[in-house]
Motif scaffolding. Structure first.
Motif, PDB file in Angstrom:
ATOM      1  N   ASP A   1       0.780  -1.312  -0.025  1.00  0.00           N
ATOM      2  CA  ASP A   1       0.126  -0.070   0.061  1.00  0.00           C
ATOM      3  C   ASP A   1       0.858   1.335   0.030  1.00  0.00           C
ATOM      4  OD1 ASP A   1      -2.644   1.373   0.106  1.00  0.00           O
ATOM      5  OD2 ASP A   1      -1.945   1.986   2.283  1.00  0.00           O
ATOM      6  N   GLN A   2       1.803   1.314   1.011  1.00  0.00           N
ATOM      7  CA  GLN A   2       2.819   2.582   0.700  1.00  0.00           C
ATOM      8  C   GLN A   2       3.494   2.684  -0.363  1.00  0.00           C
ATOM      9  OE1 GLN A   2       5.502   1.442   4.022  1.00  0.00           O
ATOM     10  NE2 GLN A   2       3.981   2.131   5.899  1.00  0.00           N
TER      11      GLN A   2
ATOM     12  N   ARG B   1      -2.180 -16.464   2.844  1.00  0.00           N
ATOM     13  CA  ARG B   1      -2.686 -16.289   4.242  1.00  0.00           C
ATOM     14  C   ARG B   1      -3.968 -15.807   4.408  1.00  0.00           C
ATOM     15  NH1 ARG B   1      -0.368 -19.778   6.725  1.00  0.00           N
ATOM     16  NH2 ARG B   1      -0.981 -18.728   8.595  1.00  0.00           N
ATOM     17  N   LYS B   2      -4.252 -14.891   3.237  1.00  0.00           N
ATOM     18  CA  LYS B   2      -5.606 -13.793   3.431  1.00  0.00           C
ATOM     19  C   LYS B   2      -6.826 -14.774   3.044  1.00  0.00           C
ATOM     20  CE  LYS B   2      -6.479 -11.221  -0.848  1.00  0.00           C
ATOM     21  NZ  LYS B   2      -7.844 -11.474  -1.285  1.00  0.00           N
ATOM     22  N   HIS B   3      -6.627 -15.982   2.505  1.00  0.00           N
ATOM     23  CA  HIS B   3      -7.748 -16.767   2.179  1.00  0.00           C
ATOM     24  C   HIS B   3      -8.176 -17.799   3.068  1.00  0.00           C
ATOM     25  CE1 HIS B   3      -8.286 -14.597  -1.706  1.00  0.00           C
ATOM     26  NE2 HIS B   3      -7.136 -14.827  -1.768  1.00  0.00           N
ATOM     27  N   ARG B   4      -7.473 -17.836   4.177  1.00  0.00           N
ATOM     28  CA  ARG B   4      -7.579 -18.857   5.160  1.00  0.00           C
ATOM     29  C   ARG B   4      -8.685 -18.250   6.278  1.00  0.00           C
ATOM     30  NH1 ARG B   4      -6.040 -17.825   9.869  1.00  0.00           N
ATOM     31  NH2 ARG B   4      -4.396 -16.359  10.275  1.00  0.00           N
TER      32      ARG B   4
ATOM     33  N   ALA C   1      -8.423  -7.088   5.941  1.00  0.00           N
ATOM     34  CA  ALA C   1      -8.506  -5.623   6.297  1.00  0.00           C
ATOM     35  C   ALA C   1      -7.219  -5.005   5.702  1.00  0.00           C
ATOM     36  CB  ALA C   1      -8.629  -5.386   7.576  1.00  0.00           C
ATOM     37  N   ALA C   2      -6.001  -5.583   5.769  1.00  0.00           N
ATOM     38  CA  ALA C   2      -4.900  -4.988   5.320  1.00  0.00           C
ATOM     39  C   ALA C   2      -4.802  -4.969   3.812  1.00  0.00           C
ATOM     40  CB  ALA C   2      -3.331  -5.814   5.802  1.00  0.00           C
ATOM     41  N   ALA C   3      -5.330  -6.031   3.361  1.00  0.00           N
ATOM     42  CA  ALA C   3      -5.586  -6.229   1.703  1.00  0.00           C
ATOM     43  C   ALA C   3      -6.364  -4.930   1.309  1.00  0.00           C
ATOM     44  CB  ALA C   3      -5.928  -7.591   1.335  1.00  0.00           C
TER      45      ALA C   3
ATOM     46  N   PRO D   1      -4.407  -1.360  -0.375  1.00  0.00           N
ATOM     47  CA  PRO D   1      -4.100  -1.495  -1.730  1.00  0.00           C
ATOM     48  C   PRO D   1      -4.906  -2.032  -2.939  1.00  0.00           C
ATOM     49  CG  PRO D   1      -2.870  -3.453  -0.573  1.00  0.00           C
ATOM     50  CD  PRO D   1      -3.639  -2.573   0.305  1.00  0.00           C
ATOM     51  N   PHE D   2      -5.663  -2.658  -2.486  1.00  0.00           N
ATOM     52  CA  PHE D   2      -6.657  -3.102  -3.430  1.00  0.00           C
ATOM     53  C   PHE D   2      -7.946  -2.016  -3.589  1.00  0.00           C
ATOM     54  CE2 PHE D   2      -4.734  -7.276  -2.643  1.00  0.00           C
ATOM     55  CZ  PHE D   2      -4.014  -7.326  -4.056  1.00  0.00           C
ATOM     56  N   GLY D   3      -8.174  -1.328  -2.470  1.00  0.00           N
ATOM     57  CA  GLY D   3      -8.995  -0.286  -2.619  1.00  0.00           C
ATOM     58  C   GLY D   3      -8.400   1.172  -3.382  1.00  0.00           C
ATOM     59  N   LEU D   4      -7.183   1.117  -3.236  1.00  0.00           N
ATOM     60  CA  LEU D   4      -6.411   2.045  -3.984  1.00  0.00           C
ATOM     61  C   LEU D   4      -6.617   1.892  -5.643  1.00  0.00           C
ATOM     62  CD1 LEU D   4      -3.055   3.777  -3.436  1.00  0.00           C
ATOM     63  CD2 LEU D   4      -3.398   2.558  -5.563  1.00  0.00           C
TER      64      LEU D   4
END
Length: 194
Positions: free
Chosen positions: A68-69, A110-113, A121-123, A126-129
């Protein structure tokens, strides 16, 4: 072993874990080895990471924050013209995806488990951007109207495909900049409003 004193053990362990991930992959990550590298007792990492899964989740979460950064930094270094913004974002994503391929793979798996709410929330940042950038192109009439998520998935799939080719040694890394430019230009031409 002497106890760790300077107070940044979590940061030190995450940095060591990321180095190990780059060199050996996720399967080789061990809290015991990270403790040894940090010069602390084998039990010390457990204060921050009760188990290996929590370490992997923390690595993935930190990866999404860094992605994201890097995407936001790319946007701040370019002008307001949509094409330039899309090029800069694509280049930043692909730089991350090819320089930290093992981390990116870990982030996505990891985000799909189940129970990965913090990673989701962390993903989202960047995907919102990326979603907002696609919507910006649609609002300017440069991309087809409709669901920005659908258009964004096509763009993201293009980027992931390029990263896979580079990471799989099917395309030479030095060709990346030219490929990004071609891919973004073709995406914009193919996504223009009819």
């Amino acid at each position: 072993m002497s106890p760790y004193h300077h107070g940044n053990l979590r940061t030190t362990l995450l940095a060591a874990a990321e180095r190990s991930l780059r060199q050996h992959g996720a399967d080789q990550l061990s809290l015991r080895e990270l403790a040894r590298e940090a010069g602390v007792s084998h039990a010390a990492p457990r204060r921050h990471f009760p188990d290996r899964q929590s370490l992997l989740d923390a690595l993935a979460e930190a990866g999404f924050a860094r992605l994201d950064q890097e995407l936001r930094a790319a946007l701040t270094t370019t002008g307001t013209e949509f094409g330039s913004r899309l090029h800069a974002t694509a280049a930043a994503y692909l730089r991350f995806a090819t320089e930290d391929a093992a981390l990116l793979e870990l982030m996505f798996t990891r985000k799909h488990r189940e129970g990965a709410d913090r990673l989701l929330a962390a993903a989202a940042a960047p995907f919102g951007l990326l979603h907002d950038l696609i919507a910006e192109g649609q609002n300017e009439g440069l991309l087809q109207p409709g669901d920005p998520q659908r258009v964004g998935i096509v763009f993201f799939a293009t980027l992931q495909g390029i990263a896979t080719l580079i990471n799989g040694s099917l395309v030479a890394p030095e060709l990346l900049d030219g490929i990004v430019e071609t891919a973004v230009d073709q995406f914009m031409r193919g996504s223009r409003r009819p």
